[in-house]
Design an enzyme around this catalytic site. Structure first.
Site, mmCIF file in Angstrom:
data_model
loop_
_atom_site.group_PDB
_atom_site.id
_atom_site.type_symbol
_atom_site.label_atom_id
_atom_site.label_comp_id
_atom_site.label_asym_id
_atom_site.label_seq_id
_atom_site.Cartn_x
_atom_site.Cartn_y
_atom_site.Cartn_z
ATOM 1 N N HIS A 22 0.841 -1.200 0.000
ATOM 2 C CA HIS A 22 0.000 0.000 0.000
ATOM 3 C C HIS A 22 0.873 1.245 0.000
ATOM 4 O O HIS A 22 1.736 1.427 0.864
ATOM 5 C CB HIS A 22 -0.935 -0.013 1.224
ATOM 6 C CG HIS A 22 -2.001 -1.056 1.105
ATOM 7 N ND1 HIS A 22 -2.450 -1.809 2.164
ATOM 8 C CD2 HIS A 22 -2.714 -1.463 0.008
ATOM 9 C CE1 HIS A 22 -3.399 -2.640 1.734
ATOM 10 N NE2 HIS A 22 -3.568 -2.446 0.431
ATOM 11 N N ALA A 23 0.605 2.106 -0.976
ATOM 12 C CA ALA A 23 1.520 3.203 -1.284
ATOM 13 C C ALA A 23 1.760 4.162 -0.115
ATOM 14 O O ALA A 23 2.887 4.577 0.128
ATOM 15 C CB ALA A 23 0.965 3.966 -2.491
ATOM 16 N N ARG A 24 0.715 4.487 0.616
ATOM 17 C CA ARG A 24 0.849 5.557 1.614
ATOM 18 C C ARG A 24 1.431 5.096 2.948
ATOM 19 O O ARG A 24 1.679 5.910 3.831
ATOM 20 C CB ARG A 24 -0.519 6.174 1.874
ATOM 21 C CG ARG A 24 -1.526 5.202 2.472
ATOM 22 C CD ARG A 24 -2.937 5.751 2.402
ATOM 23 N NE ARG A 24 -3.922 4.764 2.818
ATOM 24 C CZ ARG A 24 -5.219 4.882 2.608
ATOM 25 N NH1 ARG A 24 -5.685 5.948 1.982
ATOM 26 N NH2 ARG A 24 -6.050 3.954 3.018
ATOM 27 N N GLU A 25 1.675 3.789 3.077
ATOM 28 C CA GLU A 25 2.160 3.249 4.355
ATOM 29 C C GLU A 25 3.685 3.304 4.366
ATOM 30 O O GLU A 25 4.383 2.304 4.271
ATOM 31 C CB GLU A 25 1.605 1.827 4.526
ATOM 32 C CG GLU A 25 0.069 1.836 4.569
ATOM 33 C CD GLU A 25 -0.590 0.474 4.400
ATOM 34 O OE1 GLU A 25 0.112 -0.556 4.448
ATOM 35 O OE2 GLU A 25 -1.829 0.434 4.208
ATOM 36 N N ARG A 79 -3.303 4.808 -2.102
ATOM 37 C CA ARG A 79 -3.141 3.463 -1.526
ATOM 38 C C ARG A 79 -2.820 2.392 -2.590
ATOM 39 O O ARG A 79 -2.028 1.498 -2.374
ATOM 40 C CB ARG A 79 -4.457 3.092 -0.821
ATOM 41 C CG ARG A 79 -4.632 1.648 -0.415
ATOM 42 C CD ARG A 79 -5.997 1.482 0.244
ATOM 43 N NE ARG A 79 -6.373 0.097 0.446
ATOM 44 C CZ ARG A 79 -6.166 -0.596 1.569
ATOM 45 N NH1 ARG A 79 -5.546 -0.039 2.581
ATOM 46 N NH2 ARG A 79 -6.569 -1.838 1.673
ATOM 47 N N ASN A 96 -3.606 -5.696 -2.381
ATOM 48 C CA ASN A 96 -3.961 -6.637 -1.320
ATOM 49 C C ASN A 96 -5.420 -7.109 -1.389
ATOM 50 O O ASN A 96 -5.961 -7.643 -0.434
ATOM 51 C CB ASN A 96 -3.672 -6.033 0.062
ATOM 52 C CG ASN A 96 -3.235 -7.095 1.063
ATOM 53 O OD1 ASN A 96 -2.659 -8.114 0.677
ATOM 54 N ND2 ASN A 96 -3.526 -6.871 2.337
ATOM 55 N N ARG A 97 -6.034 -6.909 -2.556
ATOM 56 C CA ARG A 97 -7.343 -7.500 -2.860
ATOM 57 C C ARG A 97 -7.270 -8.273 -4.169
ATOM 58 O O ARG A 97 -8.263 -8.792 -4.636
ATOM 59 C CB ARG A 97 -8.428 -6.406 -3.010
ATOM 60 C CG ARG A 97 -8.617 -5.512 -1.801
ATOM 61 C CD ARG A 97 -9.251 -6.245 -0.633
ATOM 62 N NE ARG A 97 -9.428 -5.363 0.515
ATOM 63 C CZ ARG A 97 -8.481 -5.076 1.407
ATOM 64 N NH1 ARG A 97 -7.276 -5.619 1.289
ATOM 65 N NH2 ARG A 97 -8.727 -4.265 2.430
ATOM 66 N N HIS A 148 2.647 -3.781 6.658
ATOM 67 C CA HIS A 148 1.704 -2.679 6.415
ATOM 68 C C HIS A 148 1.770 -1.706 7.593
ATOM 69 O O HIS A 148 2.491 -1.920 8.567
ATOM 70 C CB HIS A 148 0.275 -3.219 6.325
ATOM 71 C CG HIS A 148 -0.010 -4.024 5.098
ATOM 72 N ND1 HIS A 148 -0.837 -3.585 4.097
ATOM 73 C CD2 HIS A 148 0.419 -5.251 4.709
ATOM 74 C CE1 HIS A 148 -0.914 -4.499 3.154
ATOM 75 N NE2 HIS A 148 -0.163 -5.527 3.493
ATOM 76 N N TYR A 150 -1.344 1.234 9.519
ATOM 77 C CA TYR A 150 -0.860 1.270 10.880
ATOM 78 C C TYR A 150 -1.903 0.591 11.775
ATOM 79 O O TYR A 150 -2.979 0.242 11.297
ATOM 80 C CB TYR A 150 -0.684 2.741 11.334
ATOM 81 C CG TYR A 150 -1.941 3.572 11.194
ATOM 82 C CD1 TYR A 150 -2.845 3.694 12.258
ATOM 83 C CD2 TYR A 150 -2.267 4.205 9.977
ATOM 84 C CE1 TYR A 150 -4.010 4.451 12.125
ATOM 85 C CE2 TYR A 150 -3.440 4.950 9.847
ATOM 86 C CZ TYR A 150 -4.288 5.057 10.912
ATOM 87 O OH TYR A 150 -5.456 5.782 10.767
ATOM 88 N N TYR A 198 -10.852 -7.001 10.076
ATOM 89 C CA TYR A 198 -12.130 -7.056 9.352
ATOM 90 C C TYR A 198 -12.048 -8.183 8.329
ATOM 91 O O TYR A 198 -10.961 -8.530 7.874
ATOM 92 C CB TYR A 198 -12.460 -5.730 8.641
ATOM 93 C CG TYR A 198 -11.274 -5.020 8.032
ATOM 94 C CD1 TYR A 198 -10.625 -5.516 6.909
ATOM 95 C CD2 TYR A 198 -10.813 -3.825 8.577
ATOM 96 C CE1 TYR A 198 -9.544 -4.852 6.345
ATOM 97 C CE2 TYR A 198 -9.724 -3.153 8.026
ATOM 98 C CZ TYR A 198 -9.094 -3.670 6.910
ATOM 99 O OH TYR A 198 -8.020 -3.023 6.374
ATOM 100 N N GLU A 220 0.968 -4.960 10.982
ATOM 101 C CA GLU A 220 0.577 -3.547 10.894
ATOM 102 C C GLU A 220 1.457 -2.800 11.891
ATOM 103 O O GLU A 220 1.326 -2.986 13.098
ATOM 104 C CB GLU A 220 -0.899 -3.358 11.265
ATOM 105 C CG GLU A 220 -1.888 -4.086 10.362
ATOM 106 C CD GLU A 220 -2.238 -3.302 9.097
ATOM 107 O OE1 GLU A 220 -1.711 -2.201 8.874
ATOM 108 O OE2 GLU A 220 -3.064 -3.830 8.329
HETATM 109 O O1 0X9 Z 1 -6.817 -4.082 4.492
HETATM 110 C C1 0X9 Z 1 -5.652 -4.451 4.306
HETATM 111 O O2 0X9 Z 1 -5.238 -4.793 3.202
HETATM 112 C C2 0X9 Z 1 -4.686 -4.474 5.495
HETATM 113 N N1 0X9 Z 1 -4.880 -3.313 6.316
HETATM 114 S S1 0X9 Z 1 -4.375 -1.856 5.759
HETATM 115 O O3 0X9 Z 1 -4.863 -0.839 6.691
HETATM 116 N N2 0X9 Z 1 -2.782 -1.805 5.797
HETATM 117 O O4 0X9 Z 1 -4.851 -1.667 4.430
HETATM 118 C C3 0X9 Z 1 -4.932 -5.710 6.319
HETATM 119 C C4 0X9 Z 1 -4.672 -6.983 5.610
HETATM 120 C C5 0X9 Z 1 -5.002 -8.193 6.441
HETATM 121 N N3 0X9 Z 1 -5.045 -9.382 5.626
HETATM 122 C C6 0X9 Z 1 -6.039 -9.594 4.729
HETATM 123 N N4 0X9 Z 1 -7.068 -8.828 4.633
HETATM 124 N N5 0X9 Z 1 -5.935 -10.695 3.988
HETATM 125 ZN ZN ZN Z 2 -1.785 -1.785 4.061
#
Ligand code: 0X9
Ligand code: ZN
Length: 267
Positions: A22-25, A79, A96-97, A148, A150, A198, A220
């Site tokens: 994720h770009a902003r992290e 992001r 990450n999706r 990642h 935070y 989540y 995180e």
């Molecule tokens: O949502 C995400 O991709 C991650 N959090 S973030 O705030 N850095 O964007 C959490 C990823 C946890 N793992 C999965 N969702 N598979």
């Molecule tokens: Zn992230």
């Protein structure tokens, strides 16, 4: 970056760390460089990193999303990556999706959204390159860590379902969190992604786990929201040192758990 292991053990082991999905992290790519610096500077001085480098190949990807990262130099809150959608209207896929694990569920196919999962699994060259590499090395890579920020959490599978993963990884992260508390007086929480953070599909940690990498974690890093993505430079060393302690704690645990049984000779 690849650190081939220095020891000549018969059994080949490896670990992988990626940063900057994720770009902003911004603390995330900083951590990968911190880890590399520590590895190069403290080999044969620090017992844990020496043990790790002696026994494992270590693969480090400092920035998985370089285009997005560069874009944040002018648009700080970006992001996703910078891929142009078919309609040409909106830019960016959340890498990450984009992994092939229950893809699309709980994310969005709308390219204008922050959690756009892309047109199909592994549609993005960045995710595909990582997936191809790990597929090629899945017989040796035993530990996958993705960095990642935070919120100060150690997340382990699953995130795409509330089912409990076969080897519930809480003990390793519990020890990492305890050591951070002891050495740095800082609090990290931990747990399976869906229940702790989540539910969400298409993430690299769940994908790596389902590929067969049984120790798979999302870290995180700092902080817990005071500065968020805008972690000030004065916090970089603290954030990286505690994450480094966690990586080393977990890597050593994995080494212990995956040690080949000693050869017993009967007389
Ligand atoms: O949502 C995400 O991709 C991650 N959090 S973030 O705030 N850095 O964007 C959490 C990823 C946890 N793992 C999965 N969702 N598979
Ligand atoms: Zn992230």
């Amino acid at each position: 970056m690849h650190f081939p292991r220095t020891g000549k053990l018969a059994q080949q082991k490896a670990m992988w760390i990626d940063c900057g999905i994720h770009a902003r992290e911004w603390i995330s790519p900083a951590f990968c460089l911190w880890f590399v610096h520590h590895s190069l500077s403290f080999y044969q001085q620090n017992s844990e990193i020496t043990r790790i480098l002696d026994s494992m190949d270590v693969y480090v990807l400092p920035v998985m999303n370089p285009d997005g990262y560069k874009y944040t130099w002018t648009r700080r809150w970006w992001r996703k990556n910078r891929s142009i959608s078919k309609s040409g209207f909106c830019v960016g896929v959340d890498l990450n999706r984009n992994f092939d694990v229950d893809w699309v569920k709980g994310s969005s196919q709308n390219p204008c959204e922050e959690i756009n999962c892309g047109p199909f699994p592994e549609s993005e060259p960045e995710a595909q390159a990582v997936a191809n590499f790990l597929r090629r090395h899945k017989d040796t890579v035993q530990l996958y860590i993705t960095i990642h920020s935070y919120s100060q959490m150690f997340i382990f599978p699953y995130s795409y379902t509330f089912d409990q993963a076969e080897n519930h990884n809480d003990l390793m992260v519990q020890e990492a969190a305890q050591r951070i508390k002891r050495y740095y007086r800082n609090t990290y929480t931990y747990g399976p992604g869906a229940a702790t953070l989540y539910p969400c599909s298409g993430g690299s940690d769940d994908w790596a786990y389902k590929l067969g990498i049984k120790y798979s974690f999302t870290f995180e890093l700092q902080d817990r929201g005071e500065y968020g993505f805008l972690l000030p430079p004065s916090h970089i060393s603290g954030a990286c040192n505690e994450a480094l302690l966690a990586v080393k704690t977990i890597a050593v645990k994995v080494l212990e758990k995956t040690q080949a049984p000693a050869n017993h000779h009967t007389i």
